[in-house]
Design a protein around this motif. Structure first.
Motif, mmCIF file in Angstrom:
data_model
loop_
_atom_site.group_PDB
_atom_site.id
_atom_site.type_symbol
_atom_site.label_atom_id
_atom_site.label_comp_id
_atom_site.label_asym_id
_atom_site.label_seq_id
_atom_site.Cartn_x
_atom_site.Cartn_y
_atom_site.Cartn_z
ATOM 1 N N GLU A 27 -34.530 8.434 -1.396
ATOM 2 C CA GLU A 27 -34.137 9.435 -0.383
ATOM 3 C C GLU A 27 -35.265 9.699 0.607
ATOM 4 N N GLU A 28 -36.499 9.894 0.078
ATOM 5 C CA GLU A 28 -37.593 10.218 0.998
ATOM 6 C C GLU A 28 -37.974 9.009 1.853
ATOM 7 N N VAL A 29 -37.919 7.823 1.250
ATOM 8 C CA VAL A 29 -38.241 6.608 2.017
ATOM 9 C C VAL A 29 -37.195 6.389 3.115
ATOM 10 N N THR A 30 -35.924 6.586 2.771
ATOM 11 C CA THR A 30 -34.848 6.407 3.754
ATOM 12 C C THR A 30 -35.034 7.358 4.934
ATOM 13 N N GLN A 31 -35.331 8.622 4.648
ATOM 14 C CA GLN A 31 -35.545 9.595 5.723
ATOM 15 C C GLN A 31 -36.736 9.191 6.583
ATOM 16 N N GLY A 32 -37.795 8.717 5.925
ATOM 17 C CA GLY A 32 -38.990 8.266 6.654
ATOM 18 C C GLY A 32 -38.678 7.087 7.564
ATOM 19 N N TYR A 33 -37.872 6.159 7.053
ATOM 20 C CA TYR A 33 -37.487 4.987 7.848
ATOM 21 C C TYR A 33 -36.652 5.414 9.066
ATOM 22 N N LEU A 34 -35.752 6.357 8.854
ATOM 23 C CA LEU A 34 -34.919 6.832 9.976
ATOM 24 C C LEU A 34 -35.803 7.494 11.032
ATOM 25 N N ASP A 35 -36.765 8.311 10.576
ATOM 26 C CA ASP A 35 -37.682 8.981 11.514
ATOM 27 C C ASP A 35 -38.506 7.956 12.289
ATOM 28 N N ALA A 36 -38.739 6.805 11.669
ATOM 29 C CA ALA A 36 -39.550 5.749 12.302
ATOM 30 C C ALA A 36 -38.757 4.946 13.330
ATOM 31 N N ASN A 37 -37.438 5.190 13.370
ATOM 32 C CA ASN A 37 -36.556 4.491 14.314
ATOM 33 C C ASN A 37 -36.301 3.023 13.952
ATOM 34 N N ILE A 38 -35.998 2.795 12.679
ATOM 35 C CA ILE A 38 -35.617 1.450 12.246
ATOM 36 C C ILE A 38 -34.297 1.036 12.900
ATOM 37 N N ALA A 39 -34.041 -0.272 12.946
ATOM 38 C CA ALA A 39 -32.749 -0.766 13.431
ATOM 39 C C ALA A 39 -31.730 -0.765 12.291
ATOM 40 N N ALA A 40 -32.231 -1.045 11.079
ATOM 41 C CA ALA A 40 -31.364 -1.097 9.903
ATOM 42 C C ALA A 40 -32.221 -0.943 8.663
ATOM 43 N N GLN A 41 -31.528 -0.756 7.538
ATOM 44 C CA GLN A 41 -32.221 -0.569 6.266
ATOM 45 C C GLN A 41 -31.722 -1.611 5.276
ATOM 46 N N SER A 42 -32.598 -2.042 4.395
ATOM 47 C CA SER A 42 -32.202 -2.957 3.328
ATOM 48 C C SER A 42 -32.532 -2.275 1.999
ATOM 49 N N VAL A 43 -31.589 -2.338 1.066
ATOM 50 C CA VAL A 43 -31.826 -1.737 -0.247
ATOM 51 C C VAL A 43 -31.562 -2.791 -1.313
ATOM 52 N N LEU A 44 -32.564 -3.045 -2.151
ATOM 53 C CA LEU A 44 -32.388 -4.001 -3.247
ATOM 54 C C LEU A 44 -31.574 -3.362 -4.357
ATOM 55 N N THR A 45 -30.521 -4.047 -4.785
ATOM 56 C CA THR A 45 -29.694 -3.496 -5.860
ATOM 57 C C THR A 45 -29.781 -4.330 -7.135
ATOM 58 N N VAL A 66 -26.971 2.580 -7.376
ATOM 59 C CA VAL A 66 -27.124 4.018 -7.101
ATOM 60 C C VAL A 66 -28.176 4.237 -6.005
ATOM 61 N N ASP A 67 -29.204 3.378 -5.969
ATOM 62 C CA ASP A 67 -30.198 3.476 -4.890
ATOM 63 C C ASP A 67 -29.519 3.379 -3.532
ATOM 64 N N LEU A 68 -28.617 2.414 -3.417
ATOM 65 C CA LEU A 68 -27.942 2.234 -2.133
ATOM 66 C C LEU A 68 -27.047 3.432 -1.818
ATOM 67 N N MET A 69 -26.350 3.927 -2.839
ATOM 68 C CA MET A 69 -25.480 5.084 -2.621
ATOM 69 C C MET A 69 -26.282 6.315 -2.196
ATOM 70 N N ASN A 70 -27.472 6.470 -2.785
ATOM 71 C CA ASN A 70 -28.331 7.602 -2.413
ATOM 72 C C ASN A 70 -28.916 7.434 -1.014
ATOM 73 N N ALA A 71 -29.241 6.181 -0.664
ATOM 74 C CA ALA A 71 -29.727 5.908 0.695
ATOM 75 C C ALA A 71 -28.634 6.240 1.714
ATOM 76 N N ARG A 72 -27.413 5.893 1.365
ATOM 77 C CA ARG A 72 -26.273 6.127 2.266
ATOM 78 C C ARG A 72 -26.058 7.614 2.533
ATOM 79 N N LYS A 73 -26.300 8.457 1.517
ATOM 80 C CA LYS A 73 -26.131 9.913 1.706
ATOM 81 C C LYS A 73 -27.088 10.430 2.774
ATOM 82 N N VAL A 74 -28.292 9.847 2.808
ATOM 83 C CA VAL A 74 -29.306 10.282 3.773
ATOM 84 C C VAL A 74 -29.086 9.581 5.123
ATOM 85 N N ASN A 75 -28.756 8.304 5.060
ATOM 86 C CA ASN A 75 -28.632 7.475 6.260
ATOM 87 C C ASN A 75 -27.166 7.228 6.606
#
Length: 263
Positions: free
Chosen positions: A74-92, A102-111
């Motif tokens: 969650e905190e990494v995803t928020q940090g990435y969004l603040d950094a203005n990424i084009a997209a995010q990748s989550v290893l499942t 679940v990592d991806l599902m949690n990232a999705r809640k933030v992003n």
């Protein structure tokens, strides 16, 4: 396929077979996220002002062991969004990369605004339906692990579900497995999956063989913003970076500092 990749694929096939005994495609289709319209990876990489950075959440890898086991998704995803990424990748992948769905599902809640790539070893169409059900926008198809026919069928299935596909190649013969390159997103892995050596020159040479109608993504081993400037000259528009951010204490902050140097 080399030993580690073969091991991963063999294990993944068993893992998916087990999951299929417990979860049906019908159940996946009923999940709330299945109804959402996925965001376009192509659009986010090519739109005006895009950083082109696909920032990855990655805890560990077979070659490096533990990279970061303290930062939450969650905190990494928020940090990435603040950094203005084009997209995010989550290893499942759990066994080799320490990730979970679940990592991806949690990232999705933030992003909710940037595409999320489900980074895993797809060996079965079931995983593509599953990707949509957990909220992913894009999937990875690794040419080294799949036949030409599988690449085509899985690519078509993803298209039917509205998911973007990142086709990963490391050499000419893998590129030749992909039917009709036109308009596809092609990722060139700078890391040789057989030796784990990183070679950017190799990517540049291979990029010349990919039609201009494709979106070219450079993956692995990028740690210097200046490298991105150089790669852009060879037609690359996307840059997948994980370890370089994740090995620091604050991956989001590292990502922001990196992207700020691109302007």
């Amino acid at each position: 396929m080399n030993n580690i990749l073969q091991q991963i694929v063999d294990f993944k096939k068993q893992e998916v077979a087990k999951i299929r005994q417990e979860v049906t495609v019908q159940q996946l289709v009923k999940s709330p996220d299945f109804k959402r319209t996925p965001l376009s990876l192509a659009k986010s990489l090519t739109e005006k002002g895009s950083s082109g950075i696909i920032a990855e959440f990655k805890r560990q890898s077979p070659s490096k062991g533990i990279i970061n086991d303290t930062s939450s998704v969650e905190e990494v995803t928020q940090g990435y969004l603040d950094a203005n990424i084009a997209a995010q990748s989550v290893l499942t992948d759990t066994r080799y990369f320490g990730g979970t769905m679940v990592d991806l599902m949690n990232a999705r809640k933030v992003n909710t605004v940037r595409p999320i790539l489900r980074k895993d070893f797809v060996v079965d169409g079931f995983q593509i339906v599953e990707a949509k059900a957990i909220g992913a926008d894009a999937i990875l198809l690794i040419a080294a692990c799949l036949t030409a026919e599988e690449l085509k069928n899985y690519g078509n299935l993803a298209d039917d579900l509205g998911l973007s596909v990142l086709y990963e190649v490391h050499g000419r013969e893998e590129l030749d497995k992909i039917s009709d390159l036109d308009g596809k997103i092609i990722g060139i892995n700078n890391r040789n999956l057989k030796t784990f050596q990183v070679d950017l020159e190799h990517s540049i040479a291979l990029a010349a063989e990919i039609p201009d109608t494709c979106i070219k993504v450079s993956e692995s081993g990028i740690s210097d913003p200046r490298v991105i400037t150089g790669l852009k000259e060879y037609g690359f528009e996307g840059f997948l970076i994980g370890e370089n951010f994740m090995k620091t204490e604050d991956p989001g902050k590292s990502c922001k500092e990196f992207i700020d140097q691109l302007r």
